[in-house]
Write an enzyme that holds these catalytic residues in place. Structure first.
Site, PDB file in Angstrom:
ATOM      1  N   TRP A   1       0.887  -1.266  -0.034  1.00  0.00           N
ATOM      2  CA  TRP A   1      -0.137  -0.095   0.085  1.00  0.00           C
ATOM      3  C   TRP A   1       0.946   1.172   0.049  1.00  0.00           C
ATOM      4  O   TRP A   1       1.660   1.166   0.713  1.00  0.00           O
ATOM      5  CB  TRP A   1      -0.873  -0.153   1.151  1.00  0.00           C
ATOM      6  CG  TRP A   1      -1.897   0.923   1.464  1.00  0.00           C
ATOM      7  CD1 TRP A   1      -2.734   1.523   0.573  1.00  0.00           C
ATOM      8  CD2 TRP A   1      -2.201   1.843   2.589  1.00  0.00           C
ATOM      9  NE1 TRP A   1      -3.664   2.344   1.094  1.00  0.00           N
ATOM     10  CE2 TRP A   1      -3.325   2.670   2.292  1.00  0.00           C
ATOM     11  CE3 TRP A   1      -1.447   1.703   4.028  1.00  0.00           C
ATOM     12  CZ2 TRP A   1      -3.684   3.346   3.390  1.00  0.00           C
ATOM     13  CZ3 TRP A   1      -1.829   2.685   4.889  1.00  0.00           C
ATOM     14  CH2 TRP A   1      -3.095   3.644   4.600  1.00  0.00           C
TER      15      TRP A   1
ATOM     16  N   ASP B   1      -1.075  -6.278   8.940  1.00  0.00           N
ATOM     17  CA  ASP B   1      -2.258  -5.074   8.700  1.00  0.00           C
ATOM     18  C   ASP B   1      -3.249  -5.674   8.212  1.00  0.00           C
ATOM     19  O   ASP B   1      -3.289  -6.356   7.097  1.00  0.00           O
ATOM     20  CB  ASP B   1      -1.576  -4.275   7.376  1.00  0.00           C
ATOM     21  CG  ASP B   1      -2.409  -2.851   7.134  1.00  0.00           C
ATOM     22  OD1 ASP B   1      -3.556  -2.913   7.627  1.00  0.00           O
ATOM     23  OD2 ASP B   1      -1.847  -2.230   6.233  1.00  0.00           O
TER      24      ASP B   1
ATOM     25  N   LYS C   1     -13.820  -1.220   5.742  1.00  0.00           N
ATOM     26  CA  LYS C   1     -14.388  -1.944   4.681  1.00  0.00           C
ATOM     27  C   LYS C   1     -15.471  -2.807   4.961  1.00  0.00           C
ATOM     28  O   LYS C   1     -16.507  -3.215   4.435  1.00  0.00           O
ATOM     29  CB  LYS C   1     -13.287  -2.690   3.805  1.00  0.00           C
ATOM     30  CG  LYS C   1     -11.839  -2.178   3.859  1.00  0.00           C
ATOM     31  CD  LYS C   1     -11.817  -1.016   2.973  1.00  0.00           C
ATOM     32  CE  LYS C   1     -10.500  -0.380   3.055  1.00  0.00           C
ATOM     33  NZ  LYS C   1     -10.049   0.458   2.314  1.00  0.00           N
TER      34      LYS C   1
HETATM   35  C1  LMR Z   1      -6.771   1.875  -0.465  1.00  0.00           C
HETATM   36  O1  LMR Z   1      -5.688   1.359  -0.535  1.00  0.00           O
HETATM   37  O2  LMR Z   1      -7.298   2.390  -1.399  1.00  0.00           O
HETATM   38  C2  LMR Z   1      -7.673   2.228   0.650  1.00  0.00           C
HETATM   39  O3  LMR Z   1      -6.808   1.458   1.581  1.00  0.00           O
HETATM   40  C3  LMR Z   1      -7.871   3.444   0.990  1.00  0.00           C
HETATM   41  C4  LMR Z   1      -6.788   4.322   1.299  1.00  0.00           C
HETATM   42  O4  LMR Z   1      -6.673   5.105   2.284  1.00  0.00           O
HETATM   43  O5  LMR Z   1      -5.615   4.528   0.597  1.00  0.00           O
END
Ligand code: LMR
Length: 397
Positions: A130, A211, A246
């Site tokens: 992420w 996570d 979510k």
């Molecule tokens: C995402 O990866 O799109 C979600 O976890 C929202 C975010 O805060 O980035």
């Protein structure tokens, strides 16, 4: 002081939503940010959430502060959903949970805690991960590095390379693992692979930080917790960052939790006193409303059962969209094998589309995808599928 500031780059995910909102194309499709859409393209408020809110409206007697670590009932229920209510860790009092503003808040509290206790520790992130992970840990002045995770050839986990890298992580470092539904790839570890990673963490004294933002979006609440529970079987110390954005659709209420597991109840209590300092110096104490909703639903067997049905509907719709996407691309002559998307889990998949494809999709078709090629499958509907797949086939030509 402010005259000299040049603009910072837009957020690679949330920035897309801004651009999408400004786009006037009636056929536009947003597969950027990880937000669930129902078959009608809406992000609904779950009926169980509405009911919990009605109950709270009737019963709420004060808006006074919550404790620094949040609602006690919320903490217990959060531990139970992660580990199962009968787990030894809970019986032994080895877990401490703080209620946080979302999963991101939980990660930031974890980062501040690690920095406070072990400032030299390096946080190891999967490649890819992420995009906000390096920012969160970097902002807490921790060093981050990455380990191999995904291989494009198989569209799966590069497990041999991952394990070889983990074998070189020094004792005392932090290993960030995605509990389920890996973001951005949708490729998860198998049970056997979880066993090997957890055993290695225990043997080498590496601290796992899980996570866990998508519990229930993969195969089911317990099924998705199996990796975390394997870590619990092997490791005496670890951290779990939970998000209810979510699985309860509570995105804008910012509801999360950080759970710390220690070797003993005494160690958990001592560690918790430091977590509370991290909270107090960041945001003092958590907002109440979202946590109260989750506690109301999880604490009432009838409401919880109805929530699990709503969660299953979301999960099943995403998995249906995975199959429909693969079939429609094939029917429209994409000329590439996208079948891996049907095998992956959670909201996201790595589509294999290049940054040039992503740009062309946006410029020519108003289809918004994260630059890495990550697609949010939960943003697909039966209504936008033909348009979306035709757009992808067009840019692949
Ligand atoms: C995402 O990866 O799109 C979600 O976890 C929202 C975010 O805060 O980035």
């Amino acid at each position: 002081m402010f005259e000299k500031i040049s603009p910072a780059p837009e957020d690679s995910i949330l920035g897309l939503t801004e651009a999408f909102k400004k786009d006037s194309n009636p056929n536009k499709v947003n597969l950027g940010v990880g937000v669930y859409k129902d078959g009608g393209g809406q992000t609904p408020v779950l009926s169980t959430v509405k009911e919990a809110e009605e109950r709270l409206l009737r019963s709420e007697a004060t808006k006074s502060y919550l404790p620094i670590d949040g609602l006690a009932a919320y903490a217990t229920l959060s531990q139970e959903i992660v580990f199962g209510s009968e787990h030894d860790i809970l019986r032994a009092g080895r877990a401490a949970t703080v209620q946080t503003p979302g999963g991101t808040g939980a990660l930031r509290v974890a980062a501040d805690f690690v920095r406070r206790i072990s400032p030299e520790a390096i946080v190891w992130l999967s490649d890819p991960t992420w995009p906000n992970h390096p920012n969160v840990f970097g902002s807490a002045a921790l060093q981050v590095q990455s380990y191999p995770y995904f291989e494009a050839e198989s569209n799966g986990v590069a497990f041999d390379r991952m394990l070889a890298a983990l074998e070189n992580i020094p004792a005392g470092d932090v290993l960030l693992l995605h509990g389920c539904c890996h973001n951005p790839t949708g490729a998860d570890l198998s049970s056997q692979q979880w066993q090997e990673v957890a055993a290695l963490c225990a043997e080498r004294s590496i601290l796992p930080l899980l996570d866990f933002a998508y519990q229930g979006f993969g195969d089911g609440l317990d099924e998705d917790a199996s990796g975390v529970r394997i870590v619990a079987d092997h490791c005496r110390e670890f951290l779990v960052a939970t998000s209810y954005s979510k699985n309860f659709g509570l995105y804008n209420e910012r509801v999360g939790a950080l759970t710390l597991v220690a070797d003993s109840a005494e160690a958990a209590d001592a560690a918790n006193s430091h977590l509370k300092i991290c909270v107090r110096t960041n945001y003092s104490n958590p907002p109440a409303h979202g946590g109260q909703i989750v506690a109301e639903i999880l604490g009432d067997p009838e409401l919880r059962q109805r929530w699990e049905v709503e969660l299953a509907e979301m999960r099943n719709r995403i998995n249906d969209m995975r199959h429909l996407f693969v079939e429609t691309l094939d029917q429209q002559g994409a000329g590439r094998d996208f079948s891996f998307i049907a095998r992956q889990r959670g909201m996201f998949s790595y589509s294999g589309l290049s940054p040039e494809h992503v740009q062309a999709l946006r410029d020519r078709h108003s289809v918004y995808i994260v630059r890495s090629g990550r697609i949010n499958v939960a943003g697909m509907t039966e209504a936008n599928m033909d348009y979306l797949c035709a757009a992808i086939v067009d840019v692949l030509k």
